[in-house]
Design a protein around this motif. Structure first.
Motif, PDB file in Angstrom:
ATOM      1  N   THR A 168       0.825  -1.202   0.000  1.00  0.00           N
ATOM      2  CA  THR A 168       0.000   0.000   0.000  1.00  0.00           C
ATOM      3  C   THR A 168       0.861   1.255   0.000  1.00  0.00           C
ATOM      4  O   THR A 168       0.549   2.238  -0.686  1.00  0.00           O
ATOM      5  CB  THR A 168      -0.943  -0.010   1.223  1.00  0.00           C
ATOM      6  N   ARG A 169       1.961   1.232   0.744  1.00  0.00           N
ATOM      7  CA  ARG A 169       2.903   2.368   0.729  1.00  0.00           C
ATOM      8  C   ARG A 169       3.421   2.613  -0.694  1.00  0.00           C
ATOM      9  O   ARG A 169       3.563   3.761  -1.129  1.00  0.00           O
ATOM     10  CB  ARG A 169       4.087   2.072   1.645  1.00  0.00           C
ATOM     11  N   HIS A 170       3.735   1.525  -1.381  1.00  0.00           N
ATOM     12  CA  HIS A 170       4.217   1.660  -2.761  1.00  0.00           C
ATOM     13  C   HIS A 170       3.184   2.375  -3.617  1.00  0.00           C
ATOM     14  O   HIS A 170       3.523   3.284  -4.403  1.00  0.00           O
ATOM     15  CB  HIS A 170       4.532   0.281  -3.337  1.00  0.00           C
ATOM     16  N   LEU A 171       1.919   1.994  -3.488  1.00  0.00           N
ATOM     17  CA  LEU A 171       0.867   2.640  -4.276  1.00  0.00           C
ATOM     18  C   LEU A 171       0.749   4.120  -3.925  1.00  0.00           C
ATOM     19  O   LEU A 171       0.559   4.967  -4.802  1.00  0.00           O
ATOM     20  CB  LEU A 171      -0.466   1.918  -4.042  1.00  0.00           C
ATOM     21  N   ILE A 172       0.873   4.439  -2.636  1.00  0.00           N
ATOM     22  CA  ILE A 172       0.815   5.838  -2.201  1.00  0.00           C
ATOM     23  C   ILE A 172       1.990   6.624  -2.769  1.00  0.00           C
ATOM     24  O   ILE A 172       1.844   7.772  -3.213  1.00  0.00           O
ATOM     25  CB  ILE A 172       0.784   5.910  -0.662  1.00  0.00           C
ATOM     26  N   GLU A 173       3.159   6.008  -2.790  1.00  0.00           N
ATOM     27  CA  GLU A 173       4.361   6.684  -3.296  1.00  0.00           C
ATOM     28  C   GLU A 173       4.274   6.975  -4.792  1.00  0.00           C
ATOM     29  O   GLU A 173       4.986   7.859  -5.296  1.00  0.00           O
ATOM     30  CB  GLU A 173       5.593   5.838  -2.997  1.00  0.00           C
ATOM     31  N   THR A 174       3.411   6.256  -5.516  1.00  0.00           N
ATOM     32  CA  THR A 174       3.215   6.554  -6.943  1.00  0.00           C
ATOM     33  C   THR A 174       2.172   7.637  -7.149  1.00  0.00           C
ATOM     34  O   THR A 174       1.809   7.933  -8.293  1.00  0.00           O
ATOM     35  CB  THR A 174       2.791   5.285  -7.716  1.00  0.00           C
ATOM     36  N   GLY A 175       1.683   8.218  -6.050  1.00  0.00           N
ATOM     37  CA  GLY A 175       0.732   9.319  -6.145  1.00  0.00           C
ATOM     38  C   GLY A 175      -0.723   8.922  -6.017  1.00  0.00           C
ATOM     39  O   GLY A 175      -1.620   9.757  -6.169  1.00  0.00           O
ATOM     40  N   ARG A 176      -0.994   7.652  -5.721  1.00  0.00           N
ATOM     41  CA  ARG A 176      -2.394   7.206  -5.591  1.00  0.00           C
ATOM     42  C   ARG A 176      -2.927   7.555  -4.200  1.00  0.00           C
ATOM     43  O   ARG A 176      -2.240   7.365  -3.188  1.00  0.00           O
ATOM     44  CB  ARG A 176      -2.508   5.695  -5.802  1.00  0.00           C
ATOM     45  N   THR A 177      -4.144   8.055  -4.150  1.00  0.00           N
ATOM     46  CA  THR A 177      -4.751   8.444  -2.872  1.00  0.00           C
ATOM     47  C   THR A 177      -6.097   7.776  -2.620  1.00  0.00           C
ATOM     48  O   THR A 177      -6.592   7.788  -1.495  1.00  0.00           O
ATOM     49  CB  THR A 177      -4.955   9.971  -2.816  1.00  0.00           C
ATOM     50  N   ARG A 178      -6.690   7.208  -3.662  1.00  0.00           N
ATOM     51  CA  ARG A 178      -7.983   6.517  -3.520  1.00  0.00           C
ATOM     52  C   ARG A 178      -7.751   5.039  -3.840  1.00  0.00           C
ATOM     53  O   ARG A 178      -7.954   4.579  -4.961  1.00  0.00           O
ATOM     54  CB  ARG A 178      -9.029   7.126  -4.452  1.00  0.00           C
ATOM     55  N   GLY A 263     -12.686   0.465 -20.177  1.00  0.00           N
ATOM     56  CA  GLY A 263     -12.025   1.560 -20.869  1.00  0.00           C
ATOM     57  C   GLY A 263     -10.947   2.256 -20.069  1.00  0.00           C
ATOM     58  O   GLY A 263     -10.389   3.271 -20.525  1.00  0.00           O
ATOM     59  N   LEU A 264     -10.615   1.744 -18.881  1.00  0.00           N
ATOM     60  CA  LEU A 264      -9.554   2.347 -18.084  1.00  0.00           C
ATOM     61  C   LEU A 264      -8.196   1.852 -18.563  1.00  0.00           C
ATOM     62  O   LEU A 264      -8.043   0.687 -18.948  1.00  0.00           O
ATOM     63  CB  LEU A 264      -9.739   1.997 -16.604  1.00  0.00           C
ATOM     64  N   ARG A 265      -7.210   2.732 -18.481  1.00  0.00           N
ATOM     65  CA  ARG A 265      -5.841   2.371 -18.839  1.00  0.00           C
ATOM     66  C   ARG A 265      -5.067   2.045 -17.558  1.00  0.00           C
ATOM     67  O   ARG A 265      -5.107   2.807 -16.594  1.00  0.00           O
ATOM     68  CB  ARG A 265      -5.162   3.530 -19.568  1.00  0.00           C
ATOM     69  N   VAL A 266      -4.409   0.893 -17.590  1.00  0.00           N
ATOM     70  CA  VAL A 266      -3.593   0.458 -16.449  1.00  0.00           C
ATOM     71  C   VAL A 266      -2.128   0.505 -16.889  1.00  0.00           C
ATOM     72  O   VAL A 266      -1.760  -0.130 -17.887  1.00  0.00           O
ATOM     73  CB  VAL A 266      -3.982  -0.976 -16.011  1.00  0.00           C
ATOM     74  N   PRO A 267      -1.299   1.321 -16.212  1.00  0.00           N
ATOM     75  CA  PRO A 267      -1.539   2.004 -14.933  1.00  0.00           C
ATOM     76  C   PRO A 267      -1.879   3.489 -15.040  1.00  0.00           C
ATOM     77  O   PRO A 267      -1.963   4.159 -14.011  1.00  0.00           O
ATOM     78  CB  PRO A 267      -0.186   1.855 -14.245  1.00  0.00           C
ATOM     79  N   ALA A 268      -2.058   4.030 -16.234  1.00  0.00           N
ATOM     80  CA  ALA A 268      -2.260   5.474 -16.376  1.00  0.00           C
ATOM     81  C   ALA A 268      -3.472   5.969 -15.584  1.00  0.00           C
ATOM     82  O   ALA A 268      -3.406   6.986 -14.887  1.00  0.00           O
ATOM     83  CB  ALA A 268      -2.390   5.838 -17.854  1.00  0.00           C
ATOM     84  N   ASP A 269      -4.595   5.252 -15.692  1.00  0.00           N
ATOM     85  CA  ASP A 269      -5.812   5.654 -14.973  1.00  0.00           C
ATOM     86  C   ASP A 269      -5.971   4.919 -13.645  1.00  0.00           C
ATOM     87  O   ASP A 269      -6.568   5.464 -12.706  1.00  0.00           O
ATOM     88  CB  ASP A 269      -7.054   5.367 -15.830  1.00  0.00           C
ATOM     89  N   LEU A 270      -5.463   3.709 -13.591  1.00  0.00           N
ATOM     90  CA  LEU A 270      -5.686   2.853 -12.424  1.00  0.00           C
ATOM     91  C   LEU A 270      -4.487   1.927 -12.226  1.00  0.00           C
ATOM     92  O   LEU A 270      -4.091   1.221 -13.159  1.00  0.00           O
ATOM     93  CB  LEU A 270      -6.956   2.013 -12.624  1.00  0.00           C
ATOM     94  N   ALA A 271      -3.928   1.927 -11.023  1.00  0.00           N
ATOM     95  CA  ALA A 271      -2.892   0.953 -10.679  1.00  0.00           C
ATOM     96  C   ALA A 271      -3.560  -0.298 -10.117  1.00  0.00           C
ATOM     97  O   ALA A 271      -4.544  -0.209  -9.382  1.00  0.00           O
ATOM     98  CB  ALA A 271      -1.935   1.538  -9.644  1.00  0.00           C
ATOM     99  N   VAL A 272      -3.026  -1.464 -10.468  1.00  0.00           N
ATOM    100  CA  VAL A 272      -3.575  -2.736  -9.989  1.00  0.00           C
ATOM    101  C   VAL A 272      -2.429  -3.570  -9.421  1.00  0.00           C
ATOM    102  O   VAL A 272      -1.403  -3.758 -10.084  1.00  0.00           O
ATOM    103  CB  VAL A 272      -4.285  -3.523 -11.111  1.00  0.00           C
ATOM    104  N   ALA A 273      -2.608  -4.063  -8.186  1.00  0.00           N
ATOM    105  CA  ALA A 273      -1.571  -4.875  -7.538  1.00  0.00           C
ATOM    106  C   ALA A 273      -2.208  -6.094  -6.891  1.00  0.00           C
ATOM    107  O   ALA A 273      -3.385  -6.071  -6.500  1.00  0.00           O
ATOM    108  CB  ALA A 273      -0.823  -4.050  -6.491  1.00  0.00           C
ATOM    109  N   GLY A 274      -1.427  -7.144  -6.759  1.00  0.00           N
ATOM    110  CA  GLY A 274      -1.941  -8.391  -6.192  1.00  0.00           C
ATOM    111  C   GLY A 274      -1.054  -8.908  -5.070  1.00  0.00           C
ATOM    112  O   GLY A 274      -0.259  -8.176  -4.474  1.00  0.00           O
ATOM    113  N   PHE A 275      -1.192 -10.198  -4.822  1.00  0.00           N
ATOM    114  CA  PHE A 275      -0.486 -10.861  -3.711  1.00  0.00           C
ATOM    115  C   PHE A 275      -0.301 -12.325  -4.084  1.00  0.00           C
ATOM    116  O   PHE A 275      -1.254 -12.960  -4.523  1.00  0.00           O
ATOM    117  CB  PHE A 275      -1.347 -10.764  -2.444  1.00  0.00           C
TER     118      PHE A 275
END
Length: 337
Positions: A168-178, A263-275
């Motif tokens: 989650t920290r990684h996602l925040i560090e890329t500028g994601r807030t939601r 129609g969303l672009r990954v990762p431009a519009d949405l970042a997606v991460a798994g486990f």
């Protein structure tokens, strides 16, 4: 003519019992002694007679792996590593699946019907610590995952809270807030999803981001279809989201499919991460960022603990081993331009 234990012992300068312990995979052998004995075993081409050894020890030479789903890529890869480790010890691995059903898990916990197994490695989803504590004296058991029977049984896991916080920290560090969290399973007792949720929430709090319950999406199972359905729920409700942290790679692959279909672009519009770092995620488009548990170490440590229980020289206290993980960053969470 094939070498025997006595010939190996004489060449290595140790007792026959020590050679037997090395051949059987028991951990109570000094590393240097084990190395020397193994070198002689290799030089003389010693091949153990597994059937005779098990007969003398009153054992079958068979261990059971009890997992929720054989078709799960994570459990499939883990089963392969366990089979490799079992082969090194001259053991045969018998794989059983439960579907996460409490009755089936309880049945297998009490013994694999029609099979005499020396020990079990089990990943329970539906049993509580009380269920595990009520287990009658039987074959040694090593638990995988979060359910640890209050420290009364050997247990191997990763630190799911730390791993989820790191991702989650990684996602925040890329500028994601939601950031949505997909994978809560309140109907299960294994605690894995709850710990990943806790790590997710901790990272949000550390970054000063608000906790929004609408961004935490429960699922029935951890399959691709469930991830796709969860993504459609978020999109259909008009909830603003710029990243999705899925609690398994299968969920993430489903979410990725639904997002691009919308129609969303990954990762431009949405970042997606798994486990889990399963193979399919490495070949997704784009490749999937994920938490990578050390599955080889999980298998090795689990069978080391099992071997310790089967060793006639002692009965160690139950141990909880935390196995390493690392964050595998790939293109699915690249920072937007």
């Amino acid at each position: 003519m094939a070498a025997n234990l006595r010939q190996v012992a004489e060449r290595a300068g140790v007792s026959v019992r020590t050679v037997s312990n090395v051949v059987s995979g028991f951990p109570q052998v000094a590393p240097e002694t084990r190395r020397r004995v193994q070198q002689v075993l290799d030089e003389l081409g010693y091949r153990p007679n597994a059937a005779a050894r098990h007969l003398r020890g009153g054992r079958s030479g068979m261990i059971a792996l009890v997992i929720p789903e054989i078709a799960s890529p994570y459990f499939g890869e883990l089963a392969g590593h366990l089979a490799d480790e079992a082969e090194k010890r001259g053991w045969t691995l018998l794989v059983q699946q439960t579907g996460g059903d409490a009755r089936r898990e309880r049945e297998l916990l009490d013994g694999v019907r029609g099979q005499a197994v020396d020990g079990l490695v089990m990943s329970p989803w539906a049993l509580s610590p009380a269920d595990l504590r009520r287990r009658p004296d039987a074959a040694p058991l090593v638990l995988l995952g979060e359910q640890d029977a209050d420290g009364l049984l050997d247990h191997v896991a990763i630190d799911n809270v730390a791993a989820a916080r790191e991702l989650t920290r990684h996602l925040i560090e890329t500028g994601r807030t939601r950031i949505a969290a997909v994978g809560l399973q309140p109907h299960l007792l294994n605690g894995t999803a709850a710990r990943r949720r806790d790590g997710y929430r901790q990272a949000l709090a550390e970054a000063g981001l608000p906790h929004d319950p609408a961004l935490e999406v429960p699922v029935d199972r951890l399959h691709r279809a469930d991830g796709a359905a969860a993504m459609r729920v978020l999109l259909g409700a008009g909830i603003r989201v710029d990243a999705v942290f899925c609690f398994s790679d299968q969920l993430a692959l489903g979410a990725l499919h639904a997002a691009t279909g919308h129609g969303l672009r990954v990762p431009a519009d949405l970042a997606v991460a798994g486990f889990d770092d399963v193979e399919d995620g490495r070949y997704a488009n784009p490749p999937l960022t994920t938490v990578a548990p050390d599955k080889v170490a999980i298998a090795r440590v689990a069978l080391e603990l099992l071997a310790g229980r089967l060793c006639p020289d002692g009965d160690p206290e139950p141990a909880r081993h935390i196995v390493a993980h690392h964050l595998e960053v790939r293109a699915s969470t690249a920072q937007p331009a």
